[in-house]
Design a protein around this motif. Sequence first.
Motif, short mmCIF file in Angstrom:
data_model
loop_
_atom_site.label_atom_id
_atom_site.label_comp_id
_atom_site.label_asym_id
_atom_site.label_seq_id
_atom_site.Cartn_x
_atom_site.Cartn_y
_atom_site.Cartn_z
N LEU A 35 -5.40 -6.45 -4.52
CA LEU A 35 -4.44 -5.65 -5.04
C LEU A 35 -3.10 -6.10 -4.42
O LEU A 35 -3.21 -5.97 -3.21
CB LEU A 35 -4.93 -3.94 -4.75
N CYS A 36 -2.06 -6.26 -4.99
CA CYS A 36 -0.92 -6.85 -4.31
C CYS A 36 0.24 -6.23 -5.10
O CYS A 36 0.38 -5.68 -6.18
CB CYS A 36 -0.51 -8.29 -4.28
N VAL A 37 1.46 -5.95 -4.30
CA VAL A 37 2.63 -5.64 -4.99
C VAL A 37 3.72 -6.46 -4.97
O VAL A 37 3.98 -7.54 -4.06
CB VAL A 37 3.41 -4.50 -3.92
N ASN A 38 4.54 -6.92 -6.20
CA ASN A 38 5.36 -7.83 -6.12
C ASN A 38 6.86 -7.15 -6.56
O ASN A 38 6.89 -6.19 -7.26
CB ASN A 38 4.98 -8.58 -7.50
N ARG A 39 7.74 -7.68 -5.66
CA ARG A 39 9.10 -7.20 -5.98
C ARG A 39 9.56 -7.91 -7.18
O ARG A 39 9.99 -9.22 -6.96
CB ARG A 39 9.85 -7.33 -4.73
N THR A 40 9.94 -7.40 -8.19
CA THR A 40 10.43 -7.83 -9.27
C THR A 40 12.10 -7.95 -9.58
O THR A 40 12.46 -9.00 -10.08
CB THR A 40 9.91 -7.33 -10.67
N GLY A 41 12.72 -7.28 -8.73
CA GLY A 41 14.09 -7.25 -8.67
C GLY A 41 14.92 -6.00 -8.48
O GLY A 41 14.12 -4.83 -8.22
N GLY A 42 15.87 -5.57 -9.06
CA GLY A 42 16.66 -4.37 -8.96
C GLY A 42 17.16 -4.06 -7.53
O GLY A 42 16.43 -4.64 -6.59
N GLY A 43 18.20 -3.63 -7.33
CA GLY A 43 18.87 -3.29 -6.21
C GLY A 43 19.45 -4.51 -5.50
O GLY A 43 19.83 -4.26 -4.18
N GLY A 44 19.72 -5.47 -6.05
CA GLY A 44 20.56 -6.72 -5.63
C GLY A 44 19.45 -7.76 -4.83
O GLY A 44 18.15 -7.48 -4.59
N ALA A 45 19.96 -8.76 -4.67
CA ALA A 45 19.22 -9.83 -3.75
C ALA A 45 19.18 -9.50 -2.35
O ALA A 45 19.73 -8.56 -1.79
CB ALA A 45 19.99 -11.31 -3.89
N GLY A 46 18.31 -10.48 -1.77
CA GLY A 46 18.14 -10.33 -0.41
C GLY A 46 16.85 -9.62 0.14
O GLY A 46 16.27 -8.79 -0.64
N VAL A 47 16.44 -9.74 1.37
CA VAL A 47 15.23 -9.40 1.83
C VAL A 47 15.26 -7.86 2.03
O VAL A 47 16.09 -7.29 2.61
CB VAL A 47 14.64 -9.98 3.04
N VAL A 48 13.99 -7.13 1.62
CA VAL A 48 14.03 -5.64 1.85
C VAL A 48 12.65 -5.73 2.77
O VAL A 48 11.64 -6.08 2.15
CB VAL A 48 14.03 -4.84 0.63
N HIS A 49 12.34 -4.59 3.38
CA HIS A 49 10.97 -4.44 3.99
C HIS A 49 10.48 -3.04 3.62
O HIS A 49 11.11 -2.24 3.16
CB HIS A 49 11.44 -4.20 5.52
N ALA A 50 9.09 -3.32 3.12
CA ALA A 50 8.46 -2.17 2.59
C ALA A 50 7.12 -2.15 2.86
O ALA A 50 6.24 -3.21 3.21
CB ALA A 50 8.58 -2.15 0.91
N GLU A 51 6.67 -0.94 3.05
CA GLU A 51 4.97 -0.89 3.11
C GLU A 51 4.19 -0.58 1.91
O GLU A 51 4.85 0.02 1.22
CB GLU A 51 4.68 0.46 4.06
N GLU A 52 3.02 -1.11 1.70
CA GLU A 52 2.38 -1.07 0.55
C GLU A 52 1.11 -0.37 0.84
O GLU A 52 0.29 -0.60 1.72
CB GLU A 52 2.23 -2.45 -0.40
N GLU A 53 0.78 0.74 -0.21
CA GLU A 53 -0.66 1.26 0.07
C GLU A 53 -1.15 1.39 -1.39
O GLU A 53 -0.62 1.88 -2.28
CB GLU A 53 -0.34 2.80 0.58
N PHE A 54 -2.55 1.19 -1.31
CA PHE A 54 -3.31 1.43 -2.61
C PHE A 54 -4.41 2.30 -2.49
O PHE A 54 -5.26 2.31 -1.19
CB PHE A 54 -3.94 -0.07 -2.98
N GLU A 55 -4.80 3.06 -3.23
CA GLU A 55 -5.89 3.95 -3.39
C GLU A 55 -6.65 4.03 -4.83
O GLU A 55 -6.06 4.10 -5.71
CB GLU A 55 -5.53 5.35 -3.13
N LEU A 56 -8.05 3.81 -4.50
CA LEU A 56 -8.87 3.93 -5.85
C LEU A 56 -9.11 5.33 -6.04
O LEU A 56 -9.47 6.05 -4.84
CB LEU A 56 -10.34 3.34 -5.45
N LEU A 57 -8.88 6.00 -7.13
CA LEU A 57 -8.78 7.56 -7.38
C LEU A 57 -10.15 7.84 -7.84
O LEU A 57 -10.68 7.32 -8.76
CB LEU A 57 -7.65 7.94 -8.11
N ARG A 58 -10.75 9.07 -7.29
CA ARG A 58 -11.84 9.68 -7.93
C ARG A 58 -11.65 10.05 -9.46
O ARG A 58 -10.77 10.58 -9.82
CB ARG A 58 -11.94 10.84 -7.25
N PRO A 59 -12.37 9.66 -10.32
CA PRO A 59 -12.38 9.69 -11.50
C PRO A 59 -12.53 11.14 -11.92
O PRO A 59 -12.97 12.22 -11.26
CB PRO A 59 -13.56 9.27 -12.31
N HIS A 60 -11.90 12.03 -13.06
CA HIS A 60 -12.11 13.09 -13.75
C HIS A 60 -13.33 13.58 -13.70
O HIS A 60 -14.40 12.73 -14.31
CB HIS A 60 -11.23 13.49 -14.65
N GLY A 61 -13.80 14.65 -13.32
CA GLY A 61 -15.41 14.94 -13.44
C GLY A 61 -16.18 14.75 -12.47
O GLY A 61 -17.24 15.15 -12.34
#
Length: 232
Positions: free
Chosen positions: A92-118
């Motif tokens: 699982l990865c995050v891709n920065r597609t654009g928006g907010g202008g050019a240049g490097v930004v720093h970000a933290e990514e977090e992924f969670e598998l969620l419990r299904p309903h029921g």
Amino acid sequence: MSPLSYAPLRADADDMSTLLPPETLTASTVAAAAVGVGHHLFKVEGYSRLKPMHGDTGSYIESGEFTAGGHTWKVLCYLNGCVEGGAGFISLCVNRTGGGGAGVVHAEEEFELLRPHGAAAEWPPSYGQRGLAAPFDVGQTWGFPKFIAAKDLEGSRFLKDDGFSVRCTVTVVEERGAVEEDVTVEDMDRVGVVCACEDEDEACGFKHERPAQTLWEVMARFSRSFCGEASS
């Protein structure tokens, strides 16, 4: 910024009570601050059909775009690993597609598998991983090549009705430059200096002590401690 003064002991003086000219202590802080957070729920349905369609390592399915910190992002999900040696894992990865202008930004990514309903309430609600702040240029991708083994996902209750759900959180962070601030007595304690005010000054809640840093100071402190105990 309000400096506080202190007077260090002269280490080479015959009279150990001799003081050097007053010095000052100032303080400033550099901080990393979160400037924007975005959450995205990515659902994968028909896992058993998608898996052979993306069976090659590096082949991925992607989410729609979402916004975090004024920038746009996508989730990339690799059903057989995103890198060589990652076969057999869900990446699982995050891709920065654009928006907010050019240049490097720093970000933290977090992924969670969620419990299904029921699912039972006492069952763990999620399984996740969180990364440290990473540099994202437009088009750049960061994430977890071995988020979970495919066999572990398939044997878990996160996979229900041939599908699973992932919550992605992206936190954009920025460095805030040095900010000058008032010095506290706790700051003086941390850097090991002694307050220059009079011992009788009740307005200063400091102990008027600091860790001994020279042989003379160690001896002087030991003598004061010993004499204090003997007279009590």
